[in-house]
Design an enzyme around this catalytic site. Structure first.
Site, PDB file in Angstrom:
ATOM      1  N   LYS A 182     -39.168  -4.410  11.163  1.00 15.12           N
ATOM      2  CA  LYS A 182     -38.749  -5.822  11.127  1.00 15.12           C
ATOM      3  C   LYS A 182     -37.333  -5.852  11.680  1.00 15.12           C
ATOM      4  CE  LYS A 182     -36.782  -8.848   9.264  1.00 15.12           C
ATOM      5  NZ  LYS A 182     -35.709  -9.616   9.948  1.00 15.12           N
ATOM      6  N   GLU A 258     -28.401   2.354   4.738  1.00 11.74           N
ATOM      7  CA  GLU A 258     -27.113   2.422   5.434  1.00 11.74           C
ATOM      8  C   GLU A 258     -26.520   1.019   5.365  1.00 11.74           C
ATOM      9  OE1 GLU A 258     -28.177   4.034   9.240  1.00 11.74           O
ATOM     10  OE2 GLU A 258     -28.828   5.913   8.344  1.00 11.74           O
ATOM     11  N   CYS A 292     -20.536  -1.137  11.836  1.00 14.37           N
ATOM     12  CA  CYS A 292     -20.377  -0.841  10.406  1.00 14.37           C
ATOM     13  C   CYS A 292     -19.283   0.194  10.183  1.00 14.37           C
ATOM     14  CB  CYS A 292     -21.682  -0.346   9.837  1.00 14.37           C
ATOM     15  SG  CYS A 292     -22.250   1.166  10.614  1.00 14.37           S
ATOM     16  N   GLU A 394     -15.969  -6.919   3.424  1.00 13.84           N
ATOM     17  CA  GLU A 394     -16.293  -6.644   4.830  1.00 13.84           C
ATOM     18  C   GLU A 394     -16.317  -7.953   5.615  1.00 13.84           C
ATOM     19  OE1 GLU A 394     -20.411  -5.678   5.885  1.00 13.84           O
ATOM     20  OE2 GLU A 394     -19.628  -3.944   6.952  1.00 13.84           O
TER      21      GLU A 394
HETATM   22  P1  NAD Z   1     -28.401  -8.207   6.897  1.00 13.05           P
HETATM   23  O1  NAD Z   1     -28.420  -7.420   5.644  1.00 13.05           O
HETATM   24  O2  NAD Z   1     -28.131  -9.655   6.829  1.00 13.05           O
HETATM   25  O3  NAD Z   1     -29.813  -8.094   7.641  1.00 13.05           O
HETATM   26  C1  NAD Z   1     -30.349  -6.857   8.018  1.00 13.05           C
HETATM   27  C2  NAD Z   1     -31.849  -6.986   8.093  1.00 13.05           C
HETATM   28  O4  NAD Z   1     -32.378  -7.242   6.798  1.00 13.05           O
HETATM   29  C3  NAD Z   1     -32.328  -8.119   8.981  1.00 13.05           C
HETATM   30  O5  NAD Z   1     -33.459  -7.665   9.701  1.00 13.05           O
HETATM   31  C4  NAD Z   1     -32.712  -9.192   7.975  1.00 13.05           C
HETATM   32  O6  NAD Z   1     -33.672 -10.096   8.439  1.00 13.05           O
HETATM   33  C5  NAD Z   1     -33.257  -8.348   6.850  1.00 13.05           C
HETATM   34  N1  NAD Z   1     -33.265  -8.966   5.528  1.00 13.05           N
HETATM   35  C6  NAD Z   1     -32.362  -9.850   5.028  1.00 13.05           C
HETATM   36  N2  NAD Z   1     -32.684 -10.157   3.741  1.00 13.05           N
HETATM   37  C7  NAD Z   1     -33.801  -9.458   3.430  1.00 13.05           C
HETATM   38  C8  NAD Z   1     -34.614  -9.350   2.279  1.00 13.05           C
HETATM   39  N3  NAD Z   1     -34.347 -10.027   1.154  1.00 13.05           N
HETATM   40  N4  NAD Z   1     -35.686  -8.530   2.320  1.00 13.05           N
HETATM   41  C9  NAD Z   1     -35.973  -7.830   3.433  1.00 13.05           C
HETATM   42  N5  NAD Z   1     -35.253  -7.904   4.569  1.00 13.05           N
HETATM   43  C10 NAD Z   1     -34.172  -8.693   4.574  1.00 13.05           C
HETATM   44  O7  NAD Z   1     -27.397  -7.460   7.866  1.00 13.05           O
HETATM   45  P2  NAD Z   1     -26.932  -7.919   9.308  1.00 13.05           P
HETATM   46  O8  NAD Z   1     -26.096  -9.143   9.151  1.00 13.05           O
HETATM   47  O9  NAD Z   1     -28.114  -7.967  10.210  1.00 13.05           O
HETATM   48  O10 NAD Z   1     -26.015  -6.687   9.769  1.00 13.05           O
HETATM   49  C11 NAD Z   1     -24.668  -6.578   9.447  1.00 13.05           C
HETATM   50  C12 NAD Z   1     -24.502  -5.727   8.208  1.00 13.05           C
HETATM   51  O11 NAD Z   1     -25.129  -4.481   8.410  1.00 13.05           O
HETATM   52  C13 NAD Z   1     -23.064  -5.398   7.891  1.00 13.05           C
HETATM   53  O12 NAD Z   1     -22.862  -5.441   6.508  1.00 13.05           O
HETATM   54  C14 NAD Z   1     -22.911  -3.962   8.387  1.00 13.05           C
HETATM   55  O13 NAD Z   1     -21.901  -3.230   7.776  1.00 13.05           O
HETATM   56  C15 NAD Z   1     -24.249  -3.425   8.057  1.00 13.05           C
HETATM   57  N6  NAD Z   1     -24.523  -2.235   8.883  1.00 13.05           N
HETATM   58  C16 NAD Z   1     -24.485  -1.013   8.294  1.00 13.05           C
HETATM   59  C17 NAD Z   1     -24.693   0.128   9.064  1.00 13.05           C
HETATM   60  C18 NAD Z   1     -24.628   1.512   8.479  1.00 13.05           C
HETATM   61  O14 NAD Z   1     -25.043   2.437   9.160  1.00 13.05           O
HETATM   62  N7  NAD Z   1     -24.118   1.689   7.276  1.00 13.05           N
HETATM   63  C19 NAD Z   1     -24.967  -0.007  10.419  1.00 13.05           C
HETATM   64  C20 NAD Z   1     -25.001  -1.281  10.974  1.00 13.05           C
HETATM   65  C21 NAD Z   1     -24.791  -2.399  10.192  1.00 13.05           C
HETATM   66  O1  6OD Z   2     -24.439   6.772  14.905  1.00 16.25           O
HETATM   67  C1  6OD Z   2     -25.368   6.410  14.200  1.00 16.25           C
HETATM   68  O2  6OD Z   2     -26.414   7.008  14.133  1.00 16.25           O
HETATM   69  C2  6OD Z   2     -25.235   5.206  13.411  1.00 16.25           C
HETATM   70  N1  6OD Z   2     -26.152   5.007  12.463  1.00 16.25           N
HETATM   71  C3  6OD Z   2     -24.270   4.333  13.681  1.00 16.25           C
HETATM   72  C4  6OD Z   2     -24.075   3.157  12.966  1.00 16.25           C
HETATM   73  C5  6OD Z   2     -23.293   2.172  13.441  1.00 16.25           C
HETATM   74  C6  6OD Z   2     -23.098   0.971  12.726  1.00 16.25           C
HETATM   75  O3  6OD Z   2     -22.846  -0.103  13.182  1.00 16.25           O
END
Ligand code: NAD
Ligand code: 6OD
Length: 490
Positions: A182, A258, A292, A394
């Site tokens: 998804k 993550e 992130c 964040e």
């Molecule tokens: P988000 O949590 O809003 O959404 C991520 C995904 O989850 C989307 O596909 C969304 O549709 C889905 N989703 C939302 N609510 C849900 C639910 N209740 N059940 C199932 N699926 C659901 O995140 P975003 O805004 O798309 O991305 C930004 C966030 O992601 C930031 O907080 C960022 O730090 C984090 N992020 C973390 C990493 C990491 O590796 N730690 C990497 C990239 C992004």
């Molecule tokens: O390098 C990766 O594999 C990884 N998961 C990066 C994440 C980036 C976040 O925005």
């Protein structure tokens, strides 16, 4: 049609389909607000069909293949992405608005590499074996054996759509699982395109499935609550992770998370200033701050504080905002108007909390049709207290706060004073200090004199509220496989 300038369809059991749901949503450009495509939103029945197809595929040809055969197919998937490089690049830049120069160096090549690296890695995983004594003196042998976990739900975010989705699909398939993905509702296109690549590579129907939609009461929730899913791997916000963890609790399904971060950079007076500025420019502003692992809190040792602030300010003011395809563009827009409202609320809060706005703090005057995009100015603050929401939460935008410190101990304490623990950067030319400080940072990854540099065989994940588990290299096997002990009585 699967992608740009048309309709984005689900990919279920090897075929593109509009599904049974009547609902669609618009995918609009963050650059100028123009319509990119209309996306079909999966109904519960569509998600059930995808999970059913994935379950059936576990018992089909995919489940009977040798590891070598599966790995060979995954190499073809990687080659398929490379063959369609321009198509993936155009789609990723259209959905995200990120500069082509960035996506062509990171997002698309990594999207392909994620299949090759895990396909190769799983072929070389050894198992353990123990001989034990038994009362009859003949003994027994215990050996462990890994098998796929089953159907894996992959839920991915919008900031690095292809890279972060394939980072999970690659190891999941390499371990013999099947997946239902998804993708984020903001960036559905490259995940949709991957369906055709899977078919061309010879991935059997049902092994890779895609459903589109939102989170709550939509495809995300339908997928995570489906009892046919054996494990959920998710990248996104920490609060979303909490909701998904609750869904995973029913049926005691494992999760791999993550999540968000509020990452510090600690810059010591003994750093190489040019490198520290260059690295911090990237870690704060790359992908318009929507990484992130990006830095939002910068701690700089007092003797170099003023110079560091002045040089980062000059760097930020030299960034060129523009369209993805313009060669001199350094920064694109934020992903959406909604996200821009969130980022701007922190810009406002910073001023309310008494910040000095070193640069930026508002919306740039882009002019023409770009005025409809979700642009914000690269922004730097000083002078906030550590309990401000701007320091605690964040933001996920092109901004950072810079604060001076005096001692190493103080810097470590400030850096660790956060509920998150994803990444940290340390800038110093003192080798002993580098090891000492890195060891004390509460983060899943610590960069010394670098940023966003990582061998894919190494563990990746966050501590504290930044995640659960580690993926990458053999570490992902904990989640993507079931480990079984076989005991043979001799
Ligand atoms: P988000 O949590 O809003 O959404 C991520 C995904 O989850 C989307 O596909 C969304 O549709 C889905 N989703 C939302 N609510 C849900 C639910 N209740 N059940 C199932 N699926 C659901 O995140 P975003 O805004 O798309 O991305 C930004 C966030 O992601 C930031 O907080 C960022 O730090 C984090 N992020 C973390 C990493 C990491 O590796 N730690 C990497 C990239 C992004
Ligand atoms: O390098 C990766 O594999 C990884 N998961 C990066 C994440 C980036 C976040 O925005």
């Amino acid at each position: 049609m699967t992608a740009t300038a048309g309709k984005v369809l689900h990919f279920i059991n090897g075929e593109y389909t509009a599904g049974t749901g009547a609902r669609t949503f618009e995918n609009r450009s963050p650059v100028d607000g123009s319509l990119i495509s209309v996306v079909h939103e999966a109904s519960k029945a569509d998600v059930d069909a995808a999970v059913t197809a994935a379950r059936a595929a576990l018992k089909g040809p995919w489940g009977r293949m040798t590891q070598e055969e599966r790995s060979a197919i995954l190499h073809k998937v990687a080659d398929g992405i490379t063959k369609r490089f321009d198509e993936f690049l155009a789609a990723e830049c259209a959905d995200t608005g990120k500069p082509r120069s960035l996506a062509s160096h990171i997002d698309i090549p990594r999207g392909a590499a994620n299949f090759k690296i895990f396909a190769d890695l799983v072929k070389n995983v050894a198992t353990e074996c123990f001989e034990m004594a038994t009362p009859d003196g003949k003994g027994a042998i215990n050996y462990s054996k890994r098998g796929p976990r089953g159907v894996i739900a992959v839920i991915s975010p919008w900031n690095l759509p292809l890279l972060l989705m394939t980072w999970k699909v690659g190891p999941a398939l390499a371990c013999g699982n099947t997946v239902v993905v998804k993708p984020s509702e903001e960036t559905p296109t490259t995940t949709a395109l991957l369906g055709a690549v899977m078919n061309e590579a010879g991935v059997p129907p049902g092994v890779f499935n895609v459903v589109h939609g939102f989170g709550p009461n939509s495809a995300g929730e339908f997928l995570t609550t489906n009892p046919g899913v054996d494990g959920i791997t998710f990248t996104g916000e920490t609060r979303t992770g909490e909701a998904i963890m609750k869904a995973g609790a029913v049926g005691v399904r494992p999760v791999s998370f993550e999540l968000g971060g509020k990452n510090p950079a600690v810059v010591f007076a003994d750093c190489d200033m040019d490198k520290a500025i260059e690295g911090t420019m990237r870690s704060v502003f790359a992908n318009c701050g929507q990484v992130c692992l990006g830095t939002e809190r910068v701690y700089v040792q007092r003797p170099i504080f003023d110079e560091f602030v002045a040089r980062l300010k000059a760097g930020a003011e030299g960034l060129k905002l523009g369209r993805p395809e313009d060669k001199d563009t350094n920064l694109g827009p934020l992903i959406s108007q909604e996200h821009r409202s969130k980022v701007l609320s922190y810009y406002k809060k910073a001023v309310e909390d008494g910040a000095t706005v070193v640069t930026g703090g508002g919306v740039p005057d882009m002019g023409g049709d770009l005025a409809n995009g979700s642009w914000v100015q690269p922004t730097i603050w000083t002078g906030l207290s550590e309990d401000s929401a701007v320091i605690r939460e964040e933001i996920f935008g092109p901004c950072c706060h810079i604060r001076p410190f005096d001692t190493e101990e103080e810097a470590i304490e400030l850096a660790n004073d956060t509920p998150y623990g994803l990444a940290a950067a340390v800038w110093t030319e003192n080798l002993a200090r580098a090891h000492r400080v890195a060891g004390q940072m509460e983060a899943g990854i610590v960069w010394v004199n670098s940023w966003f540099l990582r061998d894919l065989r190494t563990p990746f994940g966050g501590s504290k509220q930044s995640g659960i588990g580690r993926e990458g290299g053999v570490h992902g096997l904990e989640f993507y496989t079931e480990l079984k002990n076989v005991c043979i009585k001799l």
